[in-house]
Design a protein around this motif. Structure first.
Motif, short mmCIF file in Angstrom:
data_model
loop_
_atom_site.label_atom_id
_atom_site.label_comp_id
_atom_site.label_asym_id
_atom_site.label_seq_id
_atom_site.Cartn_x
_atom_site.Cartn_y
_atom_site.Cartn_z
N SER A 96 2.72 48.46 -85.24
CA SER A 96 1.88 48.82 -84.11
C SER A 96 1.15 47.59 -83.57
O SER A 96 1.14 46.53 -84.21
CB SER A 96 0.84 49.86 -84.53
N GLY A 97 0.51 47.76 -82.43
CA GLY A 97 -0.28 46.70 -81.86
C GLY A 97 -1.48 46.34 -82.70
O GLY A 97 -1.80 45.16 -82.89
N THR A 98 -2.15 47.35 -83.21
CA THR A 98 -3.32 47.10 -84.06
C THR A 98 -2.93 46.27 -85.28
O THR A 98 -3.64 45.34 -85.66
CB THR A 98 -3.95 48.43 -84.51
N GLY A 132 -7.81 47.36 -80.47
CA GLY A 132 -7.37 48.35 -81.45
C GLY A 132 -8.52 49.02 -82.16
O GLY A 132 -9.69 48.72 -81.92
N ARG A 133 -8.18 49.95 -83.06
CA ARG A 133 -9.18 50.84 -83.67
C ARG A 133 -9.45 50.57 -85.14
O ARG A 133 -10.35 51.19 -85.71
CB ARG A 133 -8.70 52.29 -83.54
N SER A 134 -8.67 49.72 -85.79
CA SER A 134 -8.94 49.40 -87.20
C SER A 134 -10.21 48.56 -87.28
O SER A 134 -10.70 48.05 -86.27
CB SER A 134 -7.76 48.65 -87.80
N MET A 135 -10.73 48.38 -88.47
CA MET A 135 -12.01 47.66 -88.60
C MET A 135 -11.90 46.21 -88.14
O MET A 135 -12.82 45.68 -87.53
CB MET A 135 -12.50 47.73 -90.05
N CYS A 241 0.64 38.63 -79.79
CA CYS A 241 0.73 39.96 -80.39
C CYS A 241 1.45 40.89 -79.42
O CYS A 241 1.08 40.97 -78.24
CB CYS A 241 -0.66 40.51 -80.69
N ILE A 242 2.49 41.56 -79.91
CA ILE A 242 3.27 42.47 -79.07
C ILE A 242 3.47 43.79 -79.79
O ILE A 242 3.40 43.87 -81.02
CB ILE A 242 4.64 41.86 -78.67
N ALA A 243 3.73 44.83 -79.03
CA ALA A 243 4.04 46.17 -79.56
C ALA A 243 4.46 47.03 -78.36
O ALA A 243 5.21 46.57 -77.51
CB ALA A 243 2.86 46.74 -80.31
N LYS A 244 3.95 48.25 -78.29
CA LYS A 244 4.18 49.18 -77.18
C LYS A 244 5.61 49.11 -76.65
O LYS A 244 6.52 49.66 -77.25
CB LYS A 244 3.16 48.95 -76.08
N ILE A 252 6.91 50.04 -83.33
CA ILE A 252 7.20 48.69 -83.85
C ILE A 252 6.23 47.72 -83.20
O ILE A 252 5.88 47.87 -82.03
CB ILE A 252 8.66 48.27 -83.60
N GLY A 253 5.78 46.75 -83.97
CA GLY A 253 4.90 45.71 -83.46
C GLY A 253 5.28 44.38 -84.09
O GLY A 253 6.11 44.32 -85.01
#
Length: 388
Positions: A96-98, A132-135, A241-244, A252-253
């Motif tokens: 993922s992007g995160t 992103g949403r992770s810490m 950084c790539i994903a989406k 996939i990221g």
């Protein structure tokens, strides 16, 4: 069909979708919508693209997942494809992007330590950004509304003003290990980085031996008319950084780095159980083949011109649009009315759009959208503007 078992973390529309084809998507009652959200810039080839279906079908019959203790043909082929289309040397695959942001965060922190300056650990990030949403990703997301309930966050990060050269120079010093920015802030309101600002960022990174990270998760993979967004700007980052759109709908990221940056990570420094799995990489290869060799990316520039011309006509005709923003097929419409009300009315008329910032409607069509579908969307937007 109960919805009560799912955590209430999204403000969902009252609709349940079950199938899609191209730019069209259908709910369980058979109602048709034009999808100009594309999974938030994920479905770069629209829904149910034959190449993606073929890749999933064929690869699932061969090999879906193995451990990263072993090589697999698809992740080496995908790495070659990506590296051959950029100015960088190594890639790390994740989901993922995160996760890509988290890996890049670790990379720049390790790079700082390897310089010999034990205090070189500060990462600069932009106000109004979203990563992103992770810490870790949340710690470098420049919007308090996402951060406030999860404090304290990761230390040694510093928020600076986007496109403010004076603020940039004030905060850059020998203890900065890296700086991260989106060439176009997506969730923040479709804000494009200023060329002079970006060049100064690059100069300071070179001066203080810090790494420049581009978050291309939303604006990359062809959305601006180049496979990598940085190619639309006159600056090469150290890390991307790539994903989406990388998987066209399959998770996939990745983060990609030049030689000096990639050498910072060594055996055991980072990992991802599902990263680089054969199925995900096979799908991504199929997507990239369509984008690059299939000519999808080369059609983005003309579609951008066409869409912006049609939006300009609406801007001149109705007192609703303040500004048309963005590049490629990452377009924002700054409006003078409540964006939630606007997007809700679009939805009721069969068009899916997503808001950004405080007053922006994002248009994120599949990159293979047709001019006729753009016309259909313009007709719905005009209907909504008339009603409002």
């Amino acid at each position: 069909m109960s919805k009560n078992n799912i955590m209430n973390t999204y403000g969902r529309f009252d609709v349940t979708f079950e199938k899609g084809i191209g730019s069209k998507i259908y709910d369980i009652n058979g109602n048709e919508y034009i999808d100009f959200v594309s999974g938030v810039a994920v479905n770069c080839l629209g829904h149910s693209h034959p190449s993606i279906i073929k890749a999933i079908t064929e690869q699932s019959k061969q090999l879906i997942h193995i451990s990263n203790y072993y090589w697999n043909t698809k992740h080496t082929q995908l790495s070659e494809k990506l590296i051959n289309n950029c100015d960088h040397e190594k890639v790390f695959f994740c989901n993922s992007g995160t996760e890509a942001i988290e890996g890049a965060f670790k990379l720049v922190r390790k790079y700082g330590k390897l310089t010999g300056n034990t205090d070189k650990s500060t990462l600069l990030y932009m106000d109004n950004s979203f990563h992103g949403r992770s810490m870790g990703a949340l710690s470098i997301t420049g919007q308090e509304k996402y951060q406030k309930d999860f404090l304290p966050l990761i230390p040694n990060v510093k928020k600076i003003n986007f496109n403010d050269i004076d603020d940039l120079n004030e905060n850059f010093n020998e203890n900065v290990c890296g700086i991260i920015l989106e060439p176009i802030q997506g969730e923040g309101g479709i804000n494009v980085v200023n060329s002079d600002y970006l060049k100064e960022v690059r100069n300071l990174c070179d001066k203080y031996d810090a790494l420049l990270i581009f978050d291309e998760i939303q604006c990359g993979m062809g959305r601006l008319g180049e496979l990598f967004a940085y190619k639309k700007f006159d600056v090469i980052p150290d890390v991307i950084c790539i994903a989406k759109g990388l998987g066209g709908g399959f998770p996939i990221g990745a983060f990609i780095a030049n030689k000096k940056a990639s050498n910072a990570l060594s055996l055991g420094d980072h990992g991802s159980t599902f990263g680089g799995n054969p199925l995900g990489c096979a799908v991504s290869l199929a997507v990239l083949n369509e984008l690059v060799e299939g000519g999808v990316i080369s059609s983005v520039a003309s579609k951008e011109i066409y869409l912006k011309e049609k939006l300009s006509e609406l801007k001149n005709k109705y007192n609703v649009i303040d500004e048309i923003k963005g590049m490629g097929l990452l377009i924002g419409i700054s409006i003078k009315i409540n964006p939630k009300e606007f997007s809700d009315l679009c939805f009721k008329n069969g068009l899916l759009v997503v808001t950004a910032g405080t007053n922006v409607i994002r248009l994120l069509p599949p990159l293979n959208v047709t001019l006729q579908e753009i016309d259909d969307v313009i007709n719905i937007l005009e209907l909504v503007m008339k009603k409002l």
